[in-house]
Write a protein that holds these residues in place. Structure first.
Motif, PDB file in Angstrom:
ATOM      1  N   ARG A   1      22.940  65.780 -51.691  1.00  0.00           N
ATOM      2  CA  ARG A   1      21.797  66.400 -51.003  1.00  0.00           C
ATOM      3  C   ARG A   1      21.779  66.090 -49.512  1.00  0.00           C
ATOM      4  NH1 ARG A   1      17.962  64.859 -55.624  1.00  0.00           N
ATOM      5  NH2 ARG A   1      18.326  66.552 -57.077  1.00  0.00           N
ATOM      6  N   LEU A   2      22.594  65.137 -49.086  1.00  0.00           N
ATOM      7  CA  LEU A   2      22.604  64.731 -47.683  1.00  0.00           C
ATOM      8  C   LEU A   2      23.731  65.374 -46.882  1.00  0.00           C
ATOM      9  CD1 LEU A   2      21.670  60.974 -48.182  1.00  0.00           C
ATOM     10  CD2 LEU A   2      20.181  62.867 -47.534  1.00  0.00           C
ATOM     11  N   HIS A   3      24.540  66.199 -47.546  1.00  0.00           N
ATOM     12  CA  HIS A   3      25.583  66.937 -46.821  1.00  0.00           C
ATOM     13  C   HIS A   3      24.924  67.953 -45.885  1.00  0.00           C
ATOM     14  CE1 HIS A   3      29.532  65.855 -48.296  1.00  0.00           C
ATOM     15  NE2 HIS A   3      29.118  65.889 -49.542  1.00  0.00           N
ATOM     16  N   PRO A   4      25.412  68.079 -44.649  1.00  0.00           N
ATOM     17  CA  PRO A   4      24.910  69.148 -43.791  1.00  0.00           C
ATOM     18  C   PRO A   4      25.348  70.507 -44.354  1.00  0.00           C
ATOM     19  CG  PRO A   4      26.681  67.935 -42.692  1.00  0.00           C
ATOM     20  CD  PRO A   4      26.406  67.237 -43.991  1.00  0.00           C
ATOM     21  N   PRO A   5      24.589  71.566 -44.041  1.00  0.00           N
ATOM     22  CA  PRO A   5      24.898  72.898 -44.580  1.00  0.00           C
ATOM     23  C   PRO A   5      26.345  73.350 -44.342  1.00  0.00           C
ATOM     24  CG  PRO A   5      22.776  72.937 -43.467  1.00  0.00           C
ATOM     25  CD  PRO A   5      23.384  71.581 -43.219  1.00  0.00           C
ATOM     26  N   GLU A   6      26.911  72.980 -43.185  1.00  0.00           N
ATOM     27  CA  GLU A   6      28.280  73.418 -42.913  1.00  0.00           C
ATOM     28  C   GLU A   6      29.293  72.756 -43.867  1.00  0.00           C
ATOM     29  OE1 GLU A   6      26.981  70.489 -39.635  1.00  0.00           O
ATOM     30  OE2 GLU A   6      26.143  72.259 -40.617  1.00  0.00           O
ATOM     31  N   ASN A   7      29.022  71.511 -44.286  1.00  0.00           N
ATOM     32  CA  ASN A   7      29.900  70.850 -45.259  1.00  0.00           C
ATOM     33  C   ASN A   7      29.809  71.541 -46.619  1.00  0.00           C
ATOM     34  OD1 ASN A   7      30.487  68.983 -43.265  1.00  0.00           O
ATOM     35  ND2 ASN A   7      29.880  67.198 -44.462  1.00  0.00           N
ATOM     36  N   VAL A   8      28.581  71.849 -47.024  1.00  0.00           N
ATOM     37  CA  VAL A   8      28.376  72.518 -48.308  1.00  0.00           C
ATOM     38  C   VAL A   8      29.070  73.875 -48.306  1.00  0.00           C
ATOM     39  CG1 VAL A   8      26.643  73.519 -49.866  1.00  0.00           C
ATOM     40  CG2 VAL A   8      26.223  71.287 -48.785  1.00  0.00           C
TER      41      VAL A   8
ATOM     42  N   GLU B   1      31.945  61.883 -41.702  1.00  0.00           N
ATOM     43  CA  GLU B   1      31.319  60.773 -40.977  1.00  0.00           C
ATOM     44  C   GLU B   1      29.793  60.842 -40.952  1.00  0.00           C
ATOM     45  OE1 GLU B   1      33.215  60.603 -37.153  1.00  0.00           O
ATOM     46  OE2 GLU B   1      35.029  59.673 -37.985  1.00  0.00           O
ATOM     47  N   GLY B   2      29.257  61.963 -40.520  1.00  0.00           N
ATOM     48  CA  GLY B   2      27.797  62.095 -40.446  1.00  0.00           C
ATOM     49  C   GLY B   2      27.139  61.986 -41.809  1.00  0.00           C
ATOM     50  N   TRP B   3      27.815  62.535 -42.810  1.00  0.00           N
ATOM     51  CA  TRP B   3      27.304  62.471 -44.180  1.00  0.00           C
ATOM     52  C   TRP B   3      27.269  61.022 -44.671  1.00  0.00           C
ATOM     53  CZ3 TRP B   3      30.763  61.873 -48.632  1.00  0.00           C
ATOM     54  CH2 TRP B   3      30.102  61.957 -49.861  1.00  0.00           C
ATOM     55  N   LEU B   4      28.348  60.286 -44.450  1.00  0.00           N
ATOM     56  CA  LEU B   4      28.380  58.881 -44.843  1.00  0.00           C
ATOM     57  C   LEU B   4      27.311  58.079 -44.111  1.00  0.00           C
ATOM     58  CD1 LEU B   4      32.242  58.426 -44.908  1.00  0.00           C
ATOM     59  CD2 LEU B   4      30.729  58.309 -46.910  1.00  0.00           C
ATOM     60  N   ASP B   5      27.114  58.382 -42.830  1.00  0.00           N
ATOM     61  CA  ASP B   5      26.071  57.698 -42.062  1.00  0.00           C
ATOM     62  C   ASP B   5      24.680  58.001 -42.626  1.00  0.00           C
ATOM     63  OD1 ASP B   5      28.021  56.606 -40.450  1.00  0.00           O
ATOM     64  OD2 ASP B   5      27.628  57.936 -38.745  1.00  0.00           O
ATOM     65  N   ALA B   6      24.455  59.243 -43.047  1.00  0.00           N
ATOM     66  CA  ALA B   6      23.150  59.606 -43.628  1.00  0.00           C
ATOM     67  C   ALA B   6      22.903  58.813 -44.910  1.00  0.00           C
ATOM     68  CB  ALA B   6      23.087  61.107 -43.894  1.00  0.00           C
TER      69      ALA B   6
ATOM     70  N   ARG C   1      34.230  53.614 -47.557  1.00  0.00           N
ATOM     71  CA  ARG C   1      33.465  52.493 -48.117  1.00  0.00           C
ATOM     72  C   ARG C   1      33.152  51.470 -47.032  1.00  0.00           C
ATOM     73  NH1 ARG C   1      37.306  53.829 -52.039  1.00  0.00           N
ATOM     74  NH2 ARG C   1      38.645  52.013 -51.657  1.00  0.00           N
ATOM     75  N   ASP C   2      34.117  51.223 -46.142  1.00  0.00           N
ATOM     76  CA  ASP C   2      33.874  50.308 -45.023  1.00  0.00           C
ATOM     77  C   ASP C   2      32.743  50.829 -44.143  1.00  0.00           C
ATOM     78  OD1 ASP C   2      35.876  48.599 -45.918  1.00  0.00           O
ATOM     79  OD2 ASP C   2      37.358  49.295 -44.452  1.00  0.00           O
ATOM     80  N   ARG C   3      32.702  52.136 -43.928  1.00  0.00           N
ATOM     81  CA  ARG C   3      31.639  52.726 -43.112  1.00  0.00           C
ATOM     82  C   ARG C   3      30.274  52.477 -43.766  1.00  0.00           C
ATOM     83  NH1 ARG C   3      32.523  56.571 -39.021  1.00  0.00           N
ATOM     84  NH2 ARG C   3      30.557  57.384 -38.240  1.00  0.00           N
ATOM     85  N   LEU C   4      30.198  52.655 -45.082  1.00  0.00           N
ATOM     86  CA  LEU C   4      28.946  52.388 -45.796  1.00  0.00           C
ATOM     87  C   LEU C   4      28.595  50.906 -45.745  1.00  0.00           C
ATOM     88  CD1 LEU C   4      29.426  54.755 -48.863  1.00  0.00           C
ATOM     89  CD2 LEU C   4      27.791  55.040 -46.980  1.00  0.00           C
ATOM     90  N   ARG C   5      29.603  50.039 -45.812  1.00  0.00           N
ATOM     91  CA  ARG C   5      29.351  48.595 -45.717  1.00  0.00           C
ATOM     92  C   ARG C   5      28.779  48.214 -44.353  1.00  0.00           C
ATOM     93  NH1 ARG C   5      34.464  48.333 -47.953  1.00  0.00           N
ATOM     94  NH2 ARG C   5      34.378  47.976 -50.170  1.00  0.00           N
ATOM     95  N   GLY C   6      29.021  49.026 -43.346  1.00  0.00           N
ATOM     96  CA  GLY C   6      28.432  48.780 -42.034  1.00  0.00           C
ATOM     97  C   GLY C   6      26.907  48.816 -42.075  1.00  0.00           C
ATOM     98  N   PHE C   7      26.357  49.517 -43.055  1.00  0.00           N
ATOM     99  CA  PHE C   7      24.903  49.600 -43.221  1.00  0.00           C
ATOM    100  C   PHE C   7      24.369  48.529 -44.169  1.00  0.00           C
ATOM    101  CE2 PHE C   7      26.225  53.787 -41.880  1.00  0.00           C
ATOM    102  CZ  PHE C   7      25.262  54.136 -40.959  1.00  0.00           C
ATOM    103  N   CYS C   8      25.233  48.048 -45.055  1.00  0.00           N
ATOM    104  CA  CYS C   8      24.858  47.013 -46.030  1.00  0.00           C
ATOM    105  C   CYS C   8      26.135  46.336 -46.499  1.00  0.00           C
ATOM    106  CB  CYS C   8      24.114  47.639 -47.213  1.00  0.00           C
ATOM    107  SG  CYS C   8      23.745  46.453 -48.536  1.00  0.00           S
ATOM    108  N   PRO C   9      26.460  45.178 -45.942  1.00  0.00           N
ATOM    109  CA  PRO C   9      27.727  44.512 -46.267  1.00  0.00           C
ATOM    110  C   PRO C   9      27.888  44.138 -47.739  1.00  0.00           C
ATOM    111  CG  PRO C   9      26.677  43.483 -44.360  1.00  0.00           C
ATOM    112  CD  PRO C   9      25.693  44.460 -44.920  1.00  0.00           C
TER     113      PRO C   9
END
Length: 167
Positions: free
Chosen positions: A40-47, A62-67, A94-102
């Motif tokens: 549900r967090l994918h931007p419309p262009e990704n979908v 990248e933007g999707w993972l950040d969201a 996964r490393d990018r997501l860990r940047g928000f919660c190690p």
């Protein structure tokens, strides 16, 4: 499996059709956690791109993972455990997501190509076509031993998976 219970966040990961959403929702319910549906967090262009049968590039993810990471971090900041459904196919994702919660624990729902293809082909109303299953497997980097990750056979029933994790 104690890592799952004590983790501030869990990401149900794997290729399309492995059961990230159904397992993630069931796990979140059992843990009293917030469930975050990554699709549900994918931007419309990704979908739109995926609906056309075009795989996403690393840059488009990248933007999707950040969201997803931001939603996980916000839940934790609010004192809530989070369970998210996100393919997280590569170590770098996964490393990018860990940047928000190690301390995220990744729940890798491992599945074979034929079962994934059959499940995706049988879905109704989802943007992801079965033609992208092969690209998901081509992109997949299974979690390394040094990652906080638990691997479960995604051909099991949802109840069996949750019982294995929490039982």
């Amino acid at each position: 499996m104690n890592d799952i219970r004590s983790a501030p966040a869990i990401v149900a990961m794997g290729v399309a059709g492995c059961g990230k959403t159904v397992v993630g929702e069931a796990l979140a319910k059992e843990l009293g956690a917030i469930f975050i549906e990554g699709d549900r967090l994918h931007p419309p262009e990704n979908v739109a791109r995926m609906a056309r049968g075009e795989p996403l590039t690393d840059a488009l993810r990248e933007g999707w993972l950040d969201a997803i990471g931001e939603r996980i971090a916000a839940s934790i900041a609010d004192g809530q455990k989070a369970v998210a459904a996100c393919s997280a196919l590569k170590r770098s994702y996964r490393d990018r997501l860990r940047g928000f919660c190690p301390d995220i624990v990744f729940l890798y729902l491992k599945i074979d190509r034929e079962t994934a293809w059959r499940r995706v082909a049988g879905r109704k109303g989802h943007f992801m076509p079965a033609s992208l299953v092969d690209s998901q497997f081509a992109t997949l980097e299974e979690p390394d031993p040094d990652e906080l990750a638990v691997t479960v056979d995604a051909t099991w029933t949802v109840a069996a998976i949750v019982n294995e994790l929490l039982g």
